[in-house]
Design an enzyme around this catalytic site. Structure first.
Site, PDB file in Angstrom:
ATOM      1  N   ASP A 171       0.827  -1.211   0.000  1.00  0.00           N
ATOM      2  CA  ASP A 171       0.000   0.000   0.000  1.00  0.00           C
ATOM      3  C   ASP A 171       0.863   1.264   0.000  1.00  0.00           C
ATOM      4  O   ASP A 171       2.080   1.190  -0.192  1.00  0.00           O
ATOM      5  CB  ASP A 171      -0.981  -0.039   1.186  1.00  0.00           C
ATOM      6  N   GLU A 174       3.760   0.922   2.114  1.00  0.00           N
ATOM      7  CA  GLU A 174       4.686  -0.162   1.793  1.00  0.00           C
ATOM      8  C   GLU A 174       4.490  -1.336   2.746  1.00  0.00           C
ATOM      9  O   GLU A 174       5.435  -1.938   3.231  1.00  0.00           O
ATOM     10  CB  GLU A 174       6.121   0.380   1.798  1.00  0.00           C
ATOM     11  N   GLU A 329       8.464  14.082   8.091  1.00  0.00           N
ATOM     12  CA  GLU A 329       7.525  13.048   7.639  1.00  0.00           C
ATOM     13  C   GLU A 329       6.415  12.857   8.659  1.00  0.00           C
ATOM     14  O   GLU A 329       5.249  12.737   8.325  1.00  0.00           O
ATOM     15  CB  GLU A 329       8.286  11.736   7.441  1.00  0.00           C
TER      16      GLU A 329
END
Ligand code: BGC
Length: 380
Positions: A171, A174, A329
């Site tokens: 997905d 990962e 992130e």
């Protein structure tokens, strides 16, 4: 730890971070045109992803840096054209009913020079190619670029997705390679429906792309919905924040439809505080909140008419930039599984910062909210 300021961040600061976001992305774009995912992070350094790159390109396109985005799409198209024979053979073997191993499929990330790279990775993911198709068509339309420039790469990506859209793969995060994921369907739908109407493919391919997009939508609605909302994968009953992309921008479930509304409402209820988690079971770096998903949710809220929520998301993201204006992130002040943080810090070091995809999504939401700097003060 970051602390939300007592006063909400003002519009000028929000605009300044948009400018900084553009500059960070531009500074790190490789001479090849690739956008590295995170130039400094141990596990990503030296690699570019179609998924990250396509969304980053969308942010840069909105900012108006046409040359940067053209160069990215040149890179992305070139990398695909170099694999045209590989894709032709994969498609023929699949049509002949042959078993194909995941390790034979296209990788998900490439070196900045467009090679496969030698570090092992969770490599088989189809969503990025769909997202790229959507991004290149959207950019060309916005700035009047001639799609013929990228036609060969677009053709390769289209053939690949038409053949393999329903094949289980990793997905967006990962993970879970055995499943078919809602957000993968969304990205492929978005890409194929964008190219089908763009006049860049030959008529037969255009029709096939349109018919496949419709088939993706039907399968997603029939198999990837539970409790009225889209789900993380076929058979799951929970949401993943990436599913918001199935509404905006990809339109697999259009804004205002019952499935779209239920999907966004469930993401808000289960994953947003206002920062947005990926999914409830996330243990990566302890399962923090992702600026890029916070922007994605805000983009959806705005599309549904909720400007206040969208602005709150943008402000939350801006409040979590580093003092020199870098977006990570993920952010660590609301962890779902704090006991898992240390193992990732030991394995890969501190969280990827800057993550170019975070900056790209910031540009998208800032643009949606009318909070890019005025044209005359966008450039140094
Ligand atoms: C994320 C992916 C992303 C990659 C590069 C991974 O940890 O799960 O979504 O594409 O990092 O940023």
């Amino acid at each position: 730890m970051h602390h939300l300021p007592a006063e909400p961040i003002g519009d000028d600061e929000l605009r300044a971070l948009a400018r900084r976001s553009h500059d960070v992305i531009a500074e790190h774009q490789a001479p090849s045109g690739a956008y590295p995912a995170s130039p400094t992070f141990s596990a990503y350094r030296g690699y570019a992803w179609y998924r990250d790159g396509a969304f980053t390109a969308e942010g840069m396109s909105r900012y108006g840096d046409v040359a940067s985005v053209d160069a990215f799409h040149d890179w992305a198209s070139r990398v695909l054209v170099a694999r045209a024979d590989v894709v032709r053979s994969l498609v023929a073997r699949a049509a002949a009913g042959e078993e194909i191993g995941n390790d034979e499929m296209l990788p998900t990330r490439y070196t900045l020079d467009g090679e496969v790279g030698s570090d092992p990775w969770w490599d088989f993911q189809t969503d990025g190619y769909g997202t790229w198709l959507w991004a290149v068509v959207t950019h060309a339309r916005r700035h009047g670029r001639d799609l013929a420039r990228w036609a060969d790469g677009i053709t390769v990506a289209t053939d690949y997705l038409v053949a393999f859209w329903n094949r289980p793969c990793y997905d967006w995060w990962e993970e879970h390679v055995a499943h078919r994921h809602g957000s993968t369907f969304g990205a492929i739908y978005g890409g194929l429906s964008a190219v089908a109407g763009a006049g860049v493919l030959d008529p037969v391919r255009s029709e096939t792309a349109a018919a496949t997009a419709e088939r993706v939508r039907q399968v997603a609605l029939a198999e990837c919905v539970a409790g009225g909302h889209l789900v993380k994968w076929v058979g799951s009953d929970v949401v993943d924040a990436s599913l918001a992309s199935c509404v905006v921008p990809f339109g697999l479930v259009p804004v205002g439809t019952a499935t779209a509304d239920a999907t966004i409402a469930t993401i808000r209820r289960d994953l947003a505080t206002p920062g947005v988690h990926r999914f409830a079971a996330d243990v990566f770096f302890g399962g923090g909140q992702w600026p890029l998903l916070t922007c994605l949710l805000g983009w959806n809220e705005l599309a549904a008419g909720d400007r206040d929520s969208a602005l709150e998301r943008l402000r939350w993201v801006a409040a979590h930039a580093t003092p020199d204006g870098l977006l990570p992130e993920q952010v660590d002040d609301h962890l779902l599984h704090p006991e898992h943080r240390a193992e990732w810090l030991e394995r890969w070091g501190t969280v990827a910062t800057p993550l170019l995809w975070s900056h790209g999504m910031y540009l998208v939401l800032a643009d949606e909210l009318g909070l890019l700097p005025p044209e005359e003060s966008r450039w140094s």
